[in-house]
Structures are given as structure tokens and as C-alpha cells.
Scaffold this active site. Structure first.
Site, PDB file in Angstrom:
ATOM      1  N   SER A 245      28.304  -7.146  16.006  1.00  0.00           N
ATOM      2  CA  SER A 245      27.145  -7.984  16.283  1.00  0.00           C
ATOM      3  C   SER A 245      27.341  -8.660  17.626  1.00  0.00           C
ATOM      4  O   SER A 245      28.376  -8.515  18.258  1.00  0.00           O
ATOM      5  CB  SER A 245      26.999  -9.053  15.197  1.00  0.00           C
ATOM      6  N   LYS A 246      26.341  -9.389  18.032  1.00  0.00           N
ATOM      7  CA  LYS A 246      26.404 -10.054  19.332  1.00  0.00           C
ATOM      8  C   LYS A 246      27.651 -10.925  19.442  1.00  0.00           C
ATOM      9  O   LYS A 246      28.111 -11.228  20.536  1.00  0.00           O
ATOM     10  CB  LYS A 246      25.178 -10.957  19.548  1.00  0.00           C
ATOM     11  N   ARG A 247      28.153 -11.340  18.308  1.00  0.00           N
ATOM     12  CA  ARG A 247      29.299 -12.234  18.343  1.00  0.00           C
ATOM     13  C   ARG A 247      30.646 -11.504  18.363  1.00  0.00           C
ATOM     14  O   ARG A 247      31.679 -12.141  18.350  1.00  0.00           O
ATOM     15  CB  ARG A 247      29.249 -13.181  17.139  1.00  0.00           C
ATOM     16  N   SER A 248      30.583 -10.165  18.380  1.00  0.00           N
ATOM     17  CA  SER A 248      31.841  -9.408  18.338  1.00  0.00           C
ATOM     18  C   SER A 248      32.554  -9.421  19.683  1.00  0.00           C
ATOM     19  O   SER A 248      32.746  -8.390  20.317  1.00  0.00           O
ATOM     20  CB  SER A 248      31.575  -7.970  17.907  1.00  0.00           C
TER      21      SER A 248
END
Length: 476
Positions: A245-248
RNA sequence: GGCCCGUUGGAGAAGCGGUUUAACUCACUAGCCUUUCACGCUAGCAUGCGCGGGUUCGAAUCCCGCACGGGUCACCA
């Protein structure tokens, strides 16, 4: 059975590695079995649609080497291929379900729904099911959504291509909305109808869709449509085992980002094909064509696929090695140009630079780093290099001799330079490492680097002579 | 929390009850090659398949329980 598979993106964003993987496997499956690959646009989330979403995604798919047989630009007899252009179908089937008592109009407002949910949460219930408040309400002149009346005590089981038998119970699913108040179908409804109408034979999609399957089965069953065969591919996870996800972290995950950094489409194709699938072979580097030939859905894995950037770099490196020099130059030139490196250089110089560095390139943009590392950066002697020079008897004499020869050269090309180095060695009695290493150090300040004569030629006489002089100064 | 899925080395991954002393690939380490590095080649790298039971002559492979991880529970897709 005619194999017909589809990739169904929603134009709400850019092409993500996960979506690309879904598209790729459907493509491989279709091509392997001589079937059709269809791209259907699921644009029913009107609020989130992005204007350029469709074209961005389609062009990136083409860039990756994935083409399709039917879509918004290629009619195949079961179109249109954009869900907003198919509203009459969804409305027709929704009405049919209402008439047969398998769906009903729901007049509840968002506020009422919110209150119901809060109530259920407060009571500690595990499931938040719509309580069928509108099931028997008479038709009124007010906005309404249409809910599917989930059958009682029914088992929904299907043989998943990848997960084997997966079973859900209807009690676990509440009456869900099939048509929103705005007259647009929800995903699960439109998807089921379209899969049936488009005669989709196999649905290969991410595992995050597995809980959608029973809902789609209900619709298919209720309408008497044939069920496609489903296959749920494992999620792509990051190093921490979480869905990408964008937070990876710093992981690049949009196809455009890979393209911009100089990754090759065939390498990305290769890499993505290895995400949740493995070839029956002792190698991992394949062209797209070879992957189509080798693809076997029975080798799809059921456990999560970790996005391994190191592997991507390795594969891209391998594909870059297979490039013709002209192709490698085409890959690298944009990066050199945007850094202003090519400004005062002729095409032959660029060609030679790429030729020299191609074998150590992981991706196109890296050519800039390598250029700076070996050619540009401020000229200083690394500690290890300085020590080597100091410990080499006759280094100064050798360099002085070589300097004169380089100055006298008619043409400053690699062959002539190589001869000059050899002659300098002969004149001073140095050879092998004792000869080449001092020269390398004097010219680059480092102990390692690309082929010396070619590098010297690329550097140009003026720079080389300056560097040799500077090195000589430090030796005194 | 309910439901669903998963768990093999540092990483990906093969394995589908018996020629598995657990393929292959990346990474790493060592050696060779080379003027150096890179490339390439060779070798090494899980006494072990989440844990505990069971079935069986025999289990990483089948069954049960547990633990852990993930996904999903929208008038998003």
C-alpha cells in the site's frame, strides 16, 4: 469451452503493480489457451473516477506488452465495455429480481443506516447486517436503493483454481445494496452481470476479492446465469508481510514509476509474472513470449508473494544485458540528457559511454550515478588508492612518462591510449597490476572502475592530463 | 470480533503420502577468470518444512487443535 477472461480496472487511480499483475495473469491465461482477453472499465464509483484514469492505465498496459481482444476501443459483440454505458442492463436485472422477490427497494437514509449500525455495534454483535426494515414496505415516491435479499441457510461453495474449495454461509452476509440511490449499480452486482453477459469463463483476480465471490454467486444463481470458474491469486505483500500500500515504505509500486526510472517493460513483465507463480524451470529470466508458452495456471501459488526489489533489479539487469547497444543507448539517453551530461558531447561519445557501462546497469536512471561515480565527481584520491600509490616504487616516474606520451598522441582513442600505457610500462619496467593500477588511480582516484583505456578516451585528454598532474603533485 | 485465506533457508520458491541425503532463483561467503571492478563460471549456504497431537509401514505433503500473519466485513472497487 471458449476461454474468455477479463481485467476490470476502475479508473480511480494509476496502474498499480497489483492491478498490473491481475491484468498480466489474465493475459497469460488467455494467450496460453488461445482465448480472448477483455478489458472492461468499472467506472461505477462516479465520485472517485479520475479523468485520465482510463487512458493512463491502458497505455501503461500496452507499454508492458499486454494487448487485448475486446475493450472500449475494440468491440467484440458483447459491449459496451464501460459500465456507465451499460446501466440499462443492470436496471433491467435489478427490476427482474424485485419482481421475483429476490430483491427489494430500501428507503433508508444514510442517517438511519448509521444509527442502525451504531446500535448493532453497541449490542456487541459480530455481524452488522441490515435488518430488512424495508423488506415489505409498499412502494413510495422517495429515493431508494435496491437490496439483494440474501437467501436463508444457503451454502455458497466454489472450486477455486488456486485455493481449492472455498465455502461461505449466507448467514454471514447481510442484505446488500445492488443498486445505489443514484441509479448506479454497486461493484458486486455490475461485475456479476457483466461476467455473465460477456461470457467470461474464468475470473482470475486478487485474493482481496474472495469475500466478494459469494455475493456475485448469489446474483448469478438468482438470475439463472452460469458461474465462471474463479481463481484467487495471493496478495502481493511488502517486506513486513503487509498488503502493498502507499504506506509500504520506499517501495515503488506504480508502473509509471518503474517506467520513469528506466526499467524495461519486458523485465517488469518477467518480474510480475513471478509474483505468485513459478515456472517449471531452472531459470527465472524469460521474455514475455516465453512466459506465454510456459504459463500454467496449476503452478499459481496460494501463499502471499513478497515484493522483492532486489529480484526486480536482478531481472532488469539481465534484460538490459540482452539489449542491443542501440537499444541500451535509447534507454539511457533521456537520463543523460535531463542531467545535461550530453550537452557538449557527440552521439559517438554517448554510445561509447553506454557501451562501457551497460554491463553494470540495473536500470536506466542508474547511468547517471555511474557516470558521476567514474567520470564526473570531484577528483580526489581515495585513501586506499593513495596508499597503493605511495607503496608503489616508480609510480611517479611511470606517470610522468605516461603523461608525456598521452600529450603526444595524435588521436586520443582507446587503442592509442592502450599502446601508450604499454609503452610507458616498457620504458619504466612496470607491468600488470603495477602498471595499470597507478594509472587507474591517477586518472580516477579509485581502485576500481570500467575498462581503463576506454575510460581515459571518454574522459578526454584535457581532464586526464589535469588529473595526472594533480596526482603527481600529491606524490612529491 | 465474525467470516475467509495463508505459514518451507536472509528473500522468492519447488514439493500434491515413498529414488528429497528438502529442486531452482535472488542475496551472501569463498575460489577461478580479469590490469581493477563489474560480467561470467565453480563451490558453500534449511539435521529442517509455525507449534502440538493424530492417521499411516512411511508425512513438508492427509486430519484435528493452537499460535502467528494477512484479507474482508460500504449506497468503494
Amino acid at each position: 469451452m471458449d476461454v474468455r477472461v477479463r481485467y476490470a480496472p476502475s479508473p480511480t487511480g494509476y496502474l498499480h503493480i497489483g492491478n498490473a499483475r491481475t491484468a498480466l495473469f489474465n493475459y497469460l491465461f488467455a494467450r496460453r489457451h488461445g482465448g480472448s482477453f477483455i478489458v472492461r472499465i468499472e467506472d461505477t464509483d462516479v465520485a472517485r473516477n479520475v479523468d485520465t484514469g482510463v487512458e493512463d492505465q491502458l497505455s501503461l498496459l500496452r507499454w508492458l506488452g499486454i494487448d487485448w481482444d475486446e475493450s472500449i476501443d475494440k468491440e467484440g459483440g458483447v459491449g459496451p465495455y464501460r459500465q456507465l454505458d451499460r446501466l440499462e442492463w443492470y436496471r433491467h436485472y435489478a427490476e427482474a429480481l424485485i419482481e421475483s422477490g429476490m430483491a427489494y427497494r430500501c428507503y433508508c437514509t444514510d442517517e438511519e443506516l448509521e444509527a442502525i449500525k451504531r446500535e448493532q455495534e453497541a449490542s456487541g454483535a459480530d455481524r452488522f447486517h441490515y435488518p430488512r426494515r424495508c423488506l415489505d414496505k409498499p412502494e413510495q415516491d422517495a429515493p431508494y436503493a435496491i437490496r439483494f435479499k440474501v437467501p436463508d441457510a444457503t451454502r455458497y461453495a466454489f472450486d477455486d483454481l488456486i485455493k481449492d474449495t472455498v465455502t461461505f454461509q449466507s448467514e454471514d452476509i447481510g442484505d446488500w445494496v445492488i443498486m445505489k440511490r443514484n441509479g448506479i449499480p454497486t461493484y458486486n452486482f455490475a461485475c456479476a452481470i457483466d461476467d455473465a453477459l460477456m461470457k467470461i469463463s474464468h475470473v482470475l483476480r486478487g485474493e482481496d476479492h474472495i469475500t466478494n465471490t459469494p455475493r456475485q454467486l448469489m446474483v448469478l444463481d438468482a438470475l439463472g446465469f452460469k458461474r465462471p470458474i474463479y481463481g484467487h491469486m495471493p496478495l502481493i505483500v511488502d517486506k513486513d508481510g503487509r498488503k502493498l500500500s502507499k504506506r509500504s515504505g520506499s517501495v515503488l509500486q506504480y508502473i509509471s514509476q518503474f517506467k520513469e526510472r528506466g526499467f524495461l517493460p519486458e523485465a517488469l513483465f518477467n518480474f510480475i509474472a513471478l509474483l505468485g507463480w513459478s515456472p517449471d524451470a531452472k531459470a527465472e529470466v524469460f521474455t514475455p513470449g516465453a512466459l506465454v508458452e510456459r504459463f500454467d495456471e496449476n503452478r499459481l501459488s496460494g501463499s502471499p508473494a513478497t515484493f522483492d526489489a532486489g529480484k526486480l533489479h536482478y531481472l532488469n539487469h539481465q534484460h538490459i544485458q540482452r539489449l542491443e547497444l542501440d537499444e541500451a543507448v535509447a534507454l539511457c539517453r533521456p537520463f543523460l540528457e535531463s542531467e545535461g551530461i550530453t550537452e557538449d558531447k557527440d552521439p559517438a561519445w554517448v554510445r561509447e559511454l553506454v557501451s562501457l557501462l551497460q554491463e553494470r546497469l540495473d536500470y536506466g536512471a542508474e547511468i547517471v550515478d555511474l557516470y558521476h561515480a567514474f567520470f564526473k565527481g570531484p577528483f580526489t584520491l581515495e585513501t586506499e588508492a593513495r596508499e597503493f600509490l605511495a607503496a608503489t616504487d616508480g609510480a611517479a616516474t611511470l606517470l610522468g612518462d605516461l603523461k608525456g606520451r598521452l600529450q603526444a598522441l595524435d588521436t586520443f582513442d582507446a587503442d592509442a591510449i592502450k599502446q601508450a600505457i604499454k609503452q610507458a610500462g616498457k620504458a619504466t619496467g612496470m607491468k600488470g597490476k603495477q602498471l595499470f593500477m597507478p594509472v587507474r588511480i591517477a586518472i580516477s582516484g579509485r581502485m576500481k572502475g570500467p575498462d581503463l583505456p576506454r575510460m581515459i578516451s571518454l574522459l578526454g585528454r584535457e581532464t586526464v592530463l589535469q588529473r595526472v598532474s594533480k596526482t603527481l603533485d600529491t606524490l612529491e
